[in-house]
Scaffold this motif. Sequence first.
Motif, short mmCIF file in Angstrom:
data_model
loop_
_atom_site.label_atom_id
_atom_site.label_comp_id
_atom_site.label_asym_id
_atom_site.label_seq_id
_atom_site.Cartn_x
_atom_site.Cartn_y
_atom_site.Cartn_z
N SER A 63 -14.86 -22.17 -4.72
CA SER A 63 -14.41 -20.82 -4.35
C SER A 63 -14.28 -19.98 -5.61
N PRO A 64 -14.72 -18.72 -5.58
CA PRO A 64 -14.55 -17.85 -6.74
C PRO A 64 -13.07 -17.54 -6.96
N ALA A 65 -12.61 -17.65 -8.20
CA ALA A 65 -11.19 -17.46 -8.49
C ALA A 65 -10.74 -16.03 -8.21
N HIS A 66 -11.65 -15.05 -8.38
CA HIS A 66 -11.25 -13.65 -8.24
C HIS A 66 -11.09 -13.23 -6.78
N GLN A 67 -11.79 -13.93 -5.86
CA GLN A 67 -11.68 -13.56 -4.45
C GLN A 67 -12.03 -14.77 -3.59
N PRO A 68 -11.09 -15.70 -3.47
CA PRO A 68 -11.41 -16.94 -2.76
C PRO A 68 -11.47 -16.80 -1.25
N TYR A 69 -10.92 -15.70 -0.70
CA TYR A 69 -10.85 -15.57 0.75
C TYR A 69 -11.45 -14.25 1.22
N GLU A 70 -11.97 -14.29 2.45
CA GLU A 70 -12.38 -13.10 3.18
C GLU A 70 -11.64 -13.11 4.52
N TYR A 71 -11.51 -11.95 5.13
CA TYR A 71 -10.71 -11.84 6.34
C TYR A 71 -11.43 -11.01 7.39
N ASP A 72 -11.22 -11.37 8.66
CA ASP A 72 -11.42 -10.46 9.77
C ASP A 72 -10.04 -9.96 10.16
N ILE A 73 -9.94 -8.69 10.45
CA ILE A 73 -8.67 -8.14 10.90
C ILE A 73 -8.90 -7.50 12.27
N ALA A 74 -7.85 -7.35 13.04
CA ALA A 74 -8.04 -6.87 14.41
C ALA A 74 -6.75 -6.28 14.96
N ARG A 75 -6.91 -5.53 16.05
CA ARG A 75 -5.77 -5.02 16.80
C ARG A 75 -6.27 -4.54 18.16
N SER A 76 -5.33 -4.35 19.07
CA SER A 76 -5.62 -3.68 20.33
C SER A 76 -5.57 -2.18 20.08
N LEU A 77 -6.55 -1.47 20.63
CA LEU A 77 -6.58 -0.01 20.50
C LEU A 77 -5.97 0.68 21.72
N LYS A 78 -5.48 -0.10 22.66
CA LYS A 78 -4.99 0.48 23.91
C LYS A 78 -3.91 1.52 23.66
N ASP A 79 -3.03 1.23 22.69
CA ASP A 79 -1.93 2.15 22.42
C ASP A 79 -2.08 2.83 21.04
N TYR A 80 -3.31 2.86 20.52
CA TYR A 80 -3.50 3.44 19.18
C TYR A 80 -3.16 4.93 19.18
N ARG A 81 -2.46 5.34 18.15
CA ARG A 81 -2.11 6.75 17.98
C ARG A 81 -2.54 7.20 16.59
N SER A 82 -3.09 8.39 16.51
CA SER A 82 -3.60 8.92 15.26
C SER A 82 -2.48 9.05 14.23
N ILE A 83 -2.79 8.71 12.98
CA ILE A 83 -1.81 8.87 11.90
C ILE A 83 -2.33 9.80 10.81
N TYR A 84 -3.57 10.30 10.96
CA TYR A 84 -4.15 11.22 9.98
C TYR A 84 -4.55 12.51 10.68
N PRO A 85 -4.06 13.64 10.25
CA PRO A 85 -4.52 14.91 10.83
C PRO A 85 -5.98 15.16 10.46
N LYS A 86 -6.71 15.78 11.35
CA LYS A 86 -8.12 16.08 11.08
C LYS A 86 -8.22 17.17 10.01
N PRO A 87 -8.93 16.91 8.92
CA PRO A 87 -9.10 17.94 7.89
C PRO A 87 -9.91 19.11 8.43
N ALA A 88 -9.60 20.29 7.97
CA ALA A 88 -10.32 21.48 8.43
C ALA A 88 -11.78 21.48 7.99
N HIS A 89 -12.06 20.80 6.88
CA HIS A 89 -13.41 20.86 6.31
C HIS A 89 -14.24 19.61 6.59
N ALA A 90 -13.73 18.69 7.43
CA ALA A 90 -14.44 17.43 7.66
C ALA A 90 -14.44 17.07 9.14
#
Length: 317
Positions: free
Chosen positions: A146-173
């Motif tokens: 295993s490489p010492a600098h990054q021995p692990y990789e990950y899958d991450i997950a969640r349910s989106l059923k109750d997801y709520r936005s935490i970032y306002p939409k930028p006016a220019h994007a």
Amino acid sequence: MLKNTFRLIPFNSAHTADAVRVWNAASHADYHINERFLAYNTIPTTGEMLDGRVALHHEEAVGFVLACAMLNDPSMTIGWVSAIAVHPSAQRQGLGSELLTCAEGWLNETGCKRIRLGGNLRPFLPGLPDVMCGNEVFFEKYGFQSPAHQPYEYDIARSLKDYRSIYPKPAHADLAPMQSGEEQILLDFLQREYPGRWEFEAREFVKNGGRSSDFLLLRVHGEVNGFCRLTLPDSERPIERFYPQRLPRPWGQFGPLGLSRAVRGQGLGGYLIDAAALHMQSLGIDGCVIDWTSLVELYGKFGFTVYNKYVSLFKQI
């Protein structure tokens, strides 16, 4: 059963069902596959060559190995053992060693100087699943580390059923699905900002007739400055490749994603992740995976938690 009763033959598409059976018998239940998954993963990408062997005992498949290398790029000196499995009935009799040696020999002949376990262009896994870490001893015996600098990789997950936005939409994007006919805009962006694997995979996606809306484009002041790839149940690549079995249906995946250098540091990365999650939610997706990342802390801000963990393993030839 004795070792000399095994017979190795070349792998081909006729062995798909047998390979699925052997893999599922040998692996943890979290990593079971189906025939669509395996069939997709054994289609060579442009410039790629695959090699495989199936081990037979009394004409019944009890093991297999798949390896791959890029043969049209002399600078690509890494090769992959993309899959290896031995049925429990045939384990601890030298068959795994024989299969691994066969794959390494082929990769050496192709000119590869370094071997990675998993992580190939159509990966079964990005590494050895942590829940199967007992097998790490086997690979270490044959020189994998295993490489010492990054021995692990990950899958991450969640349910989106109750997801709520935490970032306002930028006016220019704005983040929106790519429209048919905009594929070259995506490819030009990736060639400029992310040359290499992400660009290559996008070109394969376009070549294979992937659905345009499976890419989201981030426009800043009207110009493309970011992207995000999606996988849905009816996408060009099977959703099953991300092992969503423990998540609530309907399943979805997103990633890779990225911004241009010109707009980094402006909070647009957070907006991109947030807007991608909202878009997936609007499509009815519940269980959502972001695969093969080390950015656990970043995605944790959006409620994603570690789903699968993998040990990265490499070997110098």
